[in-house]
Design an enzyme around this catalytic site. Structure first.
Site, mmCIF file in Angstrom:
data_model
loop_
_atom_site.group_PDB
_atom_site.id
_atom_site.type_symbol
_atom_site.label_atom_id
_atom_site.label_comp_id
_atom_site.label_asym_id
_atom_site.label_seq_id
_atom_site.Cartn_x
_atom_site.Cartn_y
_atom_site.Cartn_z
ATOM 1 N N SER A 679 0.842 -1.220 0.298
ATOM 2 C CA SER A 679 0.277 -0.149 0.283
ATOM 3 C C SER A 679 0.591 1.262 0.200
ATOM 4 O O SER A 679 0.769 2.897 0.281
ATOM 5 C CB SER A 679 -1.343 0.141 1.238
ATOM 6 O OG SER A 679 -0.335 0.010 2.511
ATOM 7 N N LYS A 722 -6.693 2.900 8.881
ATOM 8 C CA LYS A 722 -5.696 3.651 8.022
ATOM 9 C C LYS A 722 -6.807 4.978 8.397
ATOM 10 O O LYS A 722 -6.170 6.326 8.493
ATOM 11 C CB LYS A 722 -5.923 3.483 6.531
ATOM 12 C CG LYS A 722 -4.549 1.885 6.077
ATOM 13 C CD LYS A 722 -4.185 2.028 4.604
ATOM 14 C CE LYS A 722 -3.828 0.461 4.809
ATOM 15 N NZ LYS A 722 -3.529 0.466 3.231
#
Length: 775
Positions: A679, A722
């Protein structure tokens, strides 16, 4: 030692394992040819023969060196040939004598001897006293040993000569041959008396010890026989009284319990069969106790007993809300289960997996589920379990065998439908003792667990009505087949607003009570709680927050006890006094825009976190350096970003030869912490382009997404975690892959309202929102 002048030539008869003293009369069997010839010669002469013992019994043909020098001159009083060729003689010892030399003779051993007279023949007072002492000690010895006959003792008592007494006593003592030879070679009466006193003292001590040991053994045997006799009497008495107690009573009691227990018929048959074996076994048998324990387990296990579910969805919702703030998805799933049970009554227990970082309340939530359902609660920790027998139990053939922890938990619950928590299922291990995760496949499969087989119980046990709840921090370490059998419910963590509410409604009242601060002794205002959350904790859960609140309570307790204050009111200013300087800086967003530094968003086992990526470009030869303890996936993301920038250097207004004359260093701070995951691609590419172009990265922007060689942005996981980490760090804008738009609904409203989400599908869109104007 003094010998007389009288010397004689005489046949020699070697003795094996035997020694003859003067004045001693005994029978001997002689079988060796040379010995028989020596006897024949002695009978032809004057019937006298010299008897001396050979040193080694096993020698059949002894030589001069194998025979003791000192022996006994004896007279053959009678000689008789036996049918087997052996000669039996009756001899009497006459005098000590010593071999002077051997005379050659092939037929038999012929020696020259000199007679040895006794010394100290005068009976002094000392010799008389010693003689009487020897006589007294010999009598005591004969009483203790019981090997000396009464006739021998009487004959010894009649002896008046001290020298003769020593020889007769020595002959009747159980001494080794070398000790007797030593006495034979001693022709001093006084010396013989001294040696005999020492020998008799030692023999008496040994016999005394033997007697004590014999008495102790006899006493032990008598006790055993007495116990056996009493047991037999007790059995007879019990039989006459109808045998209400004892072994038969125990068997009868067990039979009644088995019959009254509503266990399945196959199990009941097995139990009765084992009970019959138990009845026939001796009570002292080791297998008897094993069987008894096994029967106890079968009787005490719940086979049909179950609690009635509290099928009141509204009441259950109130209990869940009372115990936990937030966690809507988990609560909703439990209430759905209750609603379906209320309609069908026959729904199998679900297998829920509460996945999330530490401290978010997974274990306590399982306890609340049990309370809301009105079920028993059992917890089994799987952390570090590496033995399959922990799940399936040991076979009864092993010493110390016992059921697995699942069956133990069911016995503890006492019902067949508890809420069974399998804690830390992601931390199981495996080694040579088996794979416990494979053993759990049967347990957690609703199609199989109605016939769960434990190695110890050996009979099928129904686990289908159990509601299994598992917890895990990291789903990636759970084997695929096991993960497939569970319904995953993710608990991402708490927002600042939720933490404040949890601290206010749950943690603070709990710690106040535990620290004895009930009443109005301690008050903590909301601003102080917010300061603790922002500057003293950085976590997805609330475990560390509870520790900090406990510290405040301890400090307050000390103030109250010492009389410093009568009431403690904690304000933001007092927080720093109690907890020290702030441990964290609220909001990790950069203070100003930076060149070559971008903020990424990462997902860890402890929840979401922000990740700063820095790029430095210096003149060189095109070397690419990656530091910060990066995993293979992140290294590949950096390579992909580097290759994409090279292919698009003209459009990005970057010197096309930068890969030849510039050294590039990509660094992710906190180098001691391992980092990996797919990511960080767009974050690395953005920081790299910023460093090469000199354009600044906006400080309030965070981003997550993987990049392809063509610049496409791929979707990621863990968006909720996140986003919450970005919110904690004080970021305002988040760039996410367009394919993750569906995950926005999972983000708490309080977080979603304060963040701006930008959906992108290509790196060009990322650069448009992340980079400032050209320099």
């Amino acid at each position: 030692m003094v010998e007389t002048e009288k010397k004689r030539h005489i046949p020699l008869l070697p003795l094996r394992g035997l020694l003859v003293f003067p004045k001693m009369v005994l029978h001997l069997d002689v079988g060796r040819t040379k010995s028989v010839e020596a006897l024949q010669q002695a009978m032809e002469d004057d019937q006298e023969i010299f008897l001396s013992t050979q040193k080694e019994i096993k020698l059949d043909q002894p030589t001069e060196a194998d025979i003791y020098t000192v022996g006994t001159l004896a007279r053959v009083k009678e000689m008789m040939k036996l049918s087997n060729g052996t000669v039996r003689i009756h001899v009497e010892g006459l005098q000590r004598a010593k071999i002077e030399r051997y005379i050659t003779n092939e037929a038999y051993l012929h020696v020259e001897i000199s007679e040895m007279e006794d010394l100290d023949i005068e009976e002094t007072a000392e010799v008389q006293a010693m003689t009487r002492h020897v006589m007294s000690m010999f009598e005591q010895f004969s009483k203790l040993s019981k090997k000396v006959s009464a006739e021998t003792l009487a004959s010894v008592a009649d002896i008046t000569d001290a020298g003769q007494l020593t020889d007769v006593v020595a002959a009747n003592l159980p001494l080794k041959l070398n000790k007797k030879q030593e006495l034979l070679e001693t022709n001093s009466i006084h010396a013989r008396l001294v040696k005999l006193i020492d020998i008799l003292n030692n023999e008496q001590e040994v016999l005394g010890l033997e007697k004590k040991i014999s008495q102790r053994v006899k006493k032990s045997m008598e006790k055993t026989q007495k116990e056996y006799y009493l047991r037999e009497q007790m059995k007879a008495i019990q039989k006459e009284l109808g045998d209400k107690e004892g072994r038969s009573g125990e068997v009868s009691s067990l039979r009644e319990q088995i019959e009254s227990t509503e266990m399945p018929e196959p199990v009941k048959e097995k139990a009765l069969k084992e009970l019959d074996r138990f009845e026939k076994m001796p009570a002292s048998s080791a297998e008897s106790s094993v069987l008894r324990t096994y029967l106890d387990w079968l009787i005490q296990l719940p086979w049909v007993n179950e609690t009635e579910d509290q099928l009141d969805v509204i009441r259950s919702e109130e209990i869940l809300d009372e115990d936990h703030y937030g966690l809507e998805k988990v609560k909703e799933r439990v209430l759905e289960y209750l609603a379906v049970r209320q309609l069908t009554q026959e729904l199998k227990g679900p297998i829920l997996c509460l996945a999330g970082p530490p401290g978010v309340g997974k274990t306590s939530l399982a306890r609340s589920i049990a309370r809301s359902l009105n079920r028993e609660f059992v917890r089994m920790s799987l952390g570090g379990v590496r033995d399959e027998a922990e799940i399936r139990g040991h076979r009864r053939t092993y010493v110390g065998a016992m059921p697995g922890r699942l069956i133990q938990g069911m016995k503890k619950a006492g019902t067949i439908n508890p809420v069974f928590l399998l804690d830390e299922i992601d931390k199981m291990a495996q080694d040579f003792r088996g794979d416990p995760s494979s053993a759990l496949l049967e347990v957690l499969d609703p199609e199989q667990n109605n016939t769960f087989s434990d190695h110890y119980i050996e009979e099928a046990y129904d686990l289908s009505k159990v509601m299994f709840v598992t917890t895990a921090n990291n789903l990636s370490t759970i084997p695929g087949p096991l993960l497939d059998r569970m319904e995953i419910i993710s608990i991402a963590g708490y927002t600042e607003l939720e933490k404040k509410q949890i601290a206010k409604s749950y943690l603070l009242p709990k710690q106040i009570k535990e620290h004895g601060l009930n009443g109005n002794k301690l008050r903590v205002n909301e601003e102080a709680l917010v300061k603790v959350i922002r500057y003293y904790t950085r976590e997805a859960g609330v475990r560390n927050l509870e520790r900090q609140i406990a510290t405040i309570c301890r400090k307050a307790a000390k103030m109250l006890v010492t009389g410093e204050k009568k009431r403690v009111s904690v304000t933001p200013e007092l927080v720093e006094t109690m907890l020290g300087k702030p441990k964290f800086r609220y909001g990790l967003a950069e203070v100003e825009d930076q060149i070559g530094a971008a903020t990424g968003l990462a997902y860890t086992s402890a929840g979401g976190d922000t990740l700063s990526i820095e790029v430095s470009v210096v003149p060189g030869k095109g070397k690419l350096t990656l530091t910060g303890k990066l995993g293979d996936v992140m290294k590949e993301s950096a390579q992909a970003a580097f290759s994409y920038i090279r292919s698009r250097s003209n459009q990005l207004h970057i010197d096309g030869s930068f890969h030849e004359n510039m050294d590039i260093h990509i660094h992710v701070p906190e180098g001691a912490t391992p980092k990996d995951g797919p990511s960080a691609g767009i974050t690395m590419a953005t920081a790299l382009i910023s460093a090469l172009t000199g354009r600044k990265v906006r400080r309030e922007v965070g981003m997550t997404g993987e990049i392809t060689l063509r610049g496409r942005v791929l979707p990621i996981g863990g968006l909720k975690e996140k986003s919450m980490s970005a919110h904690r760090a004080g970021l305002k804008t988040i760039i996410i892959p367009r394919d993750n738009e569906k995950d926005l609904d999972d983000i708490p409203t309080s977080v979603r309202d304060e963040l701006r989400f930008i959906l992108v599908s290509h790196l060009d869109e990322v650069l448009e929102h992340a980079l400032g104007e050209d320099k």
